[in-house]
Write a protein that holds these residues in place. Structure first.
Motif, mmCIF file in Angstrom:
data_model
loop_
_atom_site.group_PDB
_atom_site.id
_atom_site.type_symbol
_atom_site.label_atom_id
_atom_site.label_comp_id
_atom_site.label_asym_id
_atom_site.label_seq_id
_atom_site.Cartn_x
_atom_site.Cartn_y
_atom_site.Cartn_z
ATOM 1 N N LEU A 1 108.074 45.033 11.384
ATOM 2 C CA LEU A 1 107.793 43.690 11.745
ATOM 3 C C LEU A 1 107.635 42.716 10.792
ATOM 4 O O LEU A 1 108.103 41.576 10.847
ATOM 5 N N ARG B 1 105.094 43.188 18.338
ATOM 6 C CA ARG B 1 106.620 43.501 18.699
ATOM 7 C C ARG B 1 107.287 42.735 19.813
ATOM 8 O O ARG B 1 108.158 42.143 19.601
ATOM 9 N N ASP C 1 107.995 48.793 16.510
ATOM 10 C CA ASP C 1 106.489 48.289 16.279
ATOM 11 C C ASP C 1 105.989 48.873 14.919
ATOM 12 O O ASP C 1 104.795 48.874 14.814
ATOM 13 N N ASP C 2 106.929 49.306 13.967
ATOM 14 C CA ASP C 2 106.421 49.922 12.752
ATOM 15 C C ASP C 2 106.055 48.480 11.953
ATOM 16 O O ASP C 2 106.773 47.666 11.781
ATOM 17 N N PRO C 3 104.930 48.495 11.511
ATOM 18 C CA PRO C 3 104.556 47.074 10.773
ATOM 19 C C PRO C 3 105.548 46.773 9.504
ATOM 20 O O PRO C 3 105.908 45.610 9.336
ATOM 21 N N ILE D 1 99.262 43.298 10.128
ATOM 22 C CA ILE D 1 99.586 44.020 11.334
ATOM 23 C C ILE D 1 98.429 45.020 11.185
ATOM 24 O O ILE D 1 98.662 46.191 10.554
ATOM 25 N N GLU D 2 97.670 45.408 12.334
ATOM 26 C CA GLU D 2 96.506 46.474 12.352
ATOM 27 C C GLU D 2 95.949 46.879 10.822
ATOM 28 O O GLU D 2 95.873 47.822 10.519
ATOM 29 N N ASN E 1 97.465 44.036 18.705
ATOM 30 C CA ASN E 1 97.970 45.309 18.013
ATOM 31 C C ASN E 1 99.758 45.388 17.847
ATOM 32 O O ASN E 1 100.239 44.442 18.351
ATOM 33 N N ARG E 2 100.243 46.487 17.220
ATOM 34 C CA ARG E 2 101.536 46.233 16.787
ATOM 35 C C ARG E 2 102.609 46.171 18.073
ATOM 36 O O ARG E 2 103.526 45.424 17.883
#
Lengths: 494, 233
Positions: free
Chosen positions: A204, A179, A199-201, B205-206, A174-175
């Motif tokens: 990243l 991160r 940890d915002d996609p 990512i997810e 997961n994010r």
């Protein structure tokens, strides 16, 4: 993880047998949550994308037929491909096994060396074939650093992890985990992640963009796989989303493509079938953002030195098996993973192979030998959902049953094997221990039974070794609902 | 055939010819069940899928499908292309843009952006530092919302539509074909071909879609239609 290379040079990433690995995975609730979210999301998208094509079934038929034609006349097409690529300015190499292929790649990378002969680096496009042969590890042993440039592969590589899905290899992360991996590890490989990385996609992906851009602009050699190769023209196709593929295929001076011999298709025109089947089955898109097609070399554009490595590594053994052969038609879309009730709960690592899920359960034992992956043909409920989803109509349940028989034969030959019966019983015990899993298995069984059941709810012919039983009697199809499903529904009604 | 160099790895380097004949021999043995007089044409490939879905409005379908990818489609009449290009560059803040050889000069008459040519070829660093690229396309696919570049006039080498962060592509309505088979039939396999369907994207990512991982983050398509009686989106 132990790595075992036997005399034929094939690499098999030996992990615990499926039942043990699956038990660990089942106990990991976060993993199961991530997986369920991923598989249900992609499943829905795929159904939308395939549903809007009125001639979808005809496309599947054509895809299966082209692959059948290719397999039956493979030598002809491989020789034709070799001639076309050579005529277009490329160089073709043949690799009998993983050791052979890795050696050729290492030699080519060194030859492309450049002024800095001490430090050898390559950028890589995500490729199942290079994972299968353990290329990164082999290159590392030869003093060559391989940089994965697909975002998910980057996450896996930096995290010293293994891919768990064909399409989205880092789906088990997961994010927050991603991160952490970026913040801790990016600096060791190149440009470090920014200090304030969230940890915002989006953040990243931006960190990955900056980290990798430096590599794209400076690395002289790239390595890719191939989704398809047209024998008549020598055209190679790579299908992707992020543009990292285009970067690798365009900017370096030397391009090395490692391709399983089964990826050849007879003609350029045949690509019209697979470029429709693959994106819709895989990511559930009408078309993936980027598809690159190239033929040999083009003066003034892209790498001026192109090498195509044709890899066997067990594929001719698969070809030899008239039932198992159809697995070579696989276009690595991963649709079968996303519909499989077993995969959804265990994840890809449990399969102990770079090819997880239903296709992995049939491909791995054939590529590596039934002896080394004896439990995999039993890692299935035979519910038939994978066959329904497969864009090239590989009858995975048929091959699974066929391989179960082979596993039993291998045991009878007196070779060391966990007995299939024992494995099946172990798997059954895991399921019977858990009410949730039992319900799933029953739903899957009912679905599979309905597929087999003809008119009047009777099964006239059972698959594989059970055909002998059904030759003289009809078997009632399993009920549409299990008692547990019925009970839950009716209890909730009240 | 190449002769193997020393590689320092385990084992001796096997001459390439050996692997070649070994693999081909294995392939031939593996299909010994196939009758020796069978030809590839004896394995039928049904092509019934090739009937085109035949949407009445190919241009409209293309515009809608491109927009589905979070790319922008702007329709305009041939005489308005220069104005549309200028307005889009302004809106995207693209001050320095690369223009490949053969890009129609009449499309560039209204913009005051700094136009950079690619002859002699720009270095990759220079290319990565400009704001955007203007190109034409060779064919476009309505059903999938795809543009195809074949490095012909007005399109430039492949890196041009890859390194800068913004890509503006001018497509003429008559270049749009209904589906993928029609598009492949119009392409020349020996040219480098790039199929572009929306901006670069990842869902790793997810499964959350993020645009612009490595390729351009923004794609604008200017659709040149002689008859603009249809509404502009």
């Amino acid at each position: 993880m132990t790595e075992d290379t036997d005399h034929d040079g094939r690499v098999w990433l030996g992990t615990p047998a499926f039942p043990e690995a699956a038990r660990t995975a089942l106990a990991d609730t976060r993993l199961r949550h991530n997986l369920r979210h991923a598989t249900t999301t992609i499943r829905t998208k795929r159904l939308d994308a395939t549903g809007e094509v009125p001639h979808w079934e005809e496309l599947r038929e054509a895809g299966a037929a082209i692959k059948r034609r290719t397999a039956r006349h493979l030598a002809t097409y491989l020789e034709q491909l070799e001639a076309s690529v050579t005529a277009a300015g490329g160089t073709v190499h043949w690799a009998a096994d993983a050791t052979d292929a890795n050696r050729i790649v290492a030699r080519l990378v060194r030859a492309a060396g450049g002024p800095d002969t001490e430090r050898h680096e390559v950028v890589k496009v995500k490729s199942m074939a290079t994972q299968e042969i353990g290329l990164n590890e082999a290159l590392a042993a030869a003093g060559i650093t391989a940089y994965e440039t697909d975002l998910a592969e980057l996450i896996v590589q930096l995290g010293e992890d293994r891919p768990s899905h064909i399409l989205v290899p880092a789906i088990h992360r997961n994010r927050a985990e991603i991160r952490e991996i970026f913040a801790e590890r990016m600096g060791e490989w190149g440009r470090a992640a920014p200090d304030d990385l969230t940890d915002d996609p989006k953040a990243l992906a931006e960190a990955a963009r900056l980290h990798l851009r430096e590599k794209f602009l400076t690395t002289r050699v790239a390595i890719s796989g191939a989704n398809f190769a047209a024998a008549d023209t020598g055209t190679i196709a790579v299908v992707e989303s992020e543009g990292n593929g285009r970067m690798c295929l365009t900017l370096p001076e030397t391009l090395i493509t490692v391709m399983g011999i089964e990826k050849v298709v007879p003609t350029f025109t045949d690509l019209e079938v697979f470029l429709q089947l693959l994106p819709r089955s895989s990511t559930g898109e009408r078309m993936n953002p980027y598809t690159s097609l190239w033929t040999g070399v083009t003066p003034g554009d892209g790498p001026q030195d192109f090498h195509l490595i044709l890899l066997d590594n067990g594929r001719t053994d698969v070809l030899k098996d008239t039932v198992g052969r159809q697995a070579l038609a696989c276009i690595r879309c991963s649709a079968c993973l996303n519909v499989c009730p077993v995969y959804e709960r265990t994840g890809g690592h449990a399969y102990g192979s770079v090819y997880p899920g239903p296709i992995g359960a049939v491909l791995t034992p054939q590529l590596a030998g039934v002896r080394r992956a004896a439990s995999l043909p039993f890692a299935s409920t035979l519910c038939g959902a994978c066959y329904e989803a497969c864009p090239v109509k590989i009858d995975i349940p048929e091959i699974l049953v066929h391989l179960r028989a082979k596993a039993v034969e291998a045991k009878r030959d007196g070779r060391a094997l966990p007995t299939p019966e024992a494995l099946a019983m172990k798997a059954a015990a895991t399921v019977l221990d858990s009410p949730g899993l039992l319900a799933v298995a029953q739903r899957a069984g009912a679905a599979g039974g309905r597929l087999l059941g003809g008119r009047g709810g009777r099964i006239r012919r059972l698959p594989g070794p059970l055909a002998g039983w059904s030759a003289t009697r009809d078997t009632p199809a399993p009920p549409r609902e299990s008692f547990r499903t019925w009970w839950r529904a009716h209890r909730e009604e009240r | 055939m190449r002769s193997g160099g020393t590689d320092g790895g385990a084992g001796e380097d096997r001459p390439a010819t050996d692997s070649r004949s070994a693999v081909l021999a294995r392939v031939r043995t593996a299909v010994s069940d196939v009758p020796s007089d069978e030809t590839p044409d004896d394995v039928p490939v049904p092509r019934t899928y090739r009937r085109t879905v035949a949407p009445g409005d190919t241009v409209g379908l293309f515009a809608a499908r491109v927009a589905d990818y979070r790319a922008t489609v702007v329709r305009c009449a041939p005489e308005d292309v220069a104005g549309t290009v200028a307005a889009l560059l302004e809106r995207r803040g693209a001050r320095r843009v690369v223009v490949p050889e053969g890009f129609p000069p009449e499309f560039l008459t209204r913009t005051d952006a700094d136009l950079v040519g690619d002859r002699p070829p720009l270095s990759v660093r220079r290319l990565a530092s400009v704001d955007g690229t203007l190109t034409t396309a060779t064919v476009a696919v309505a059903e999938t919302g795809t543009i195809v570049l074949d490095t012909g006039p007005g399109q430039g080498r492949r890196a041009l539509s890859l390194l800068p962060d913004y890509h503006l592509c001018v497509v003429r309505a008559e270049q749009i074909v209904p589906d993928v088979p029609e598009a492949l039939a119009r392409l020349e396999p020996h040219r480098p071909l790039t199929f572009i369907s929306g901006p670069s994207a990842t869902s790793d990512i997810e499964l959350q879609r993020v645009e612009g991982v490595h390729g351009p983050r923004t794609l604008d398509v200017v659709l040149v239609v002689a008859d603009t009686s249809g509404a502009n989106p």
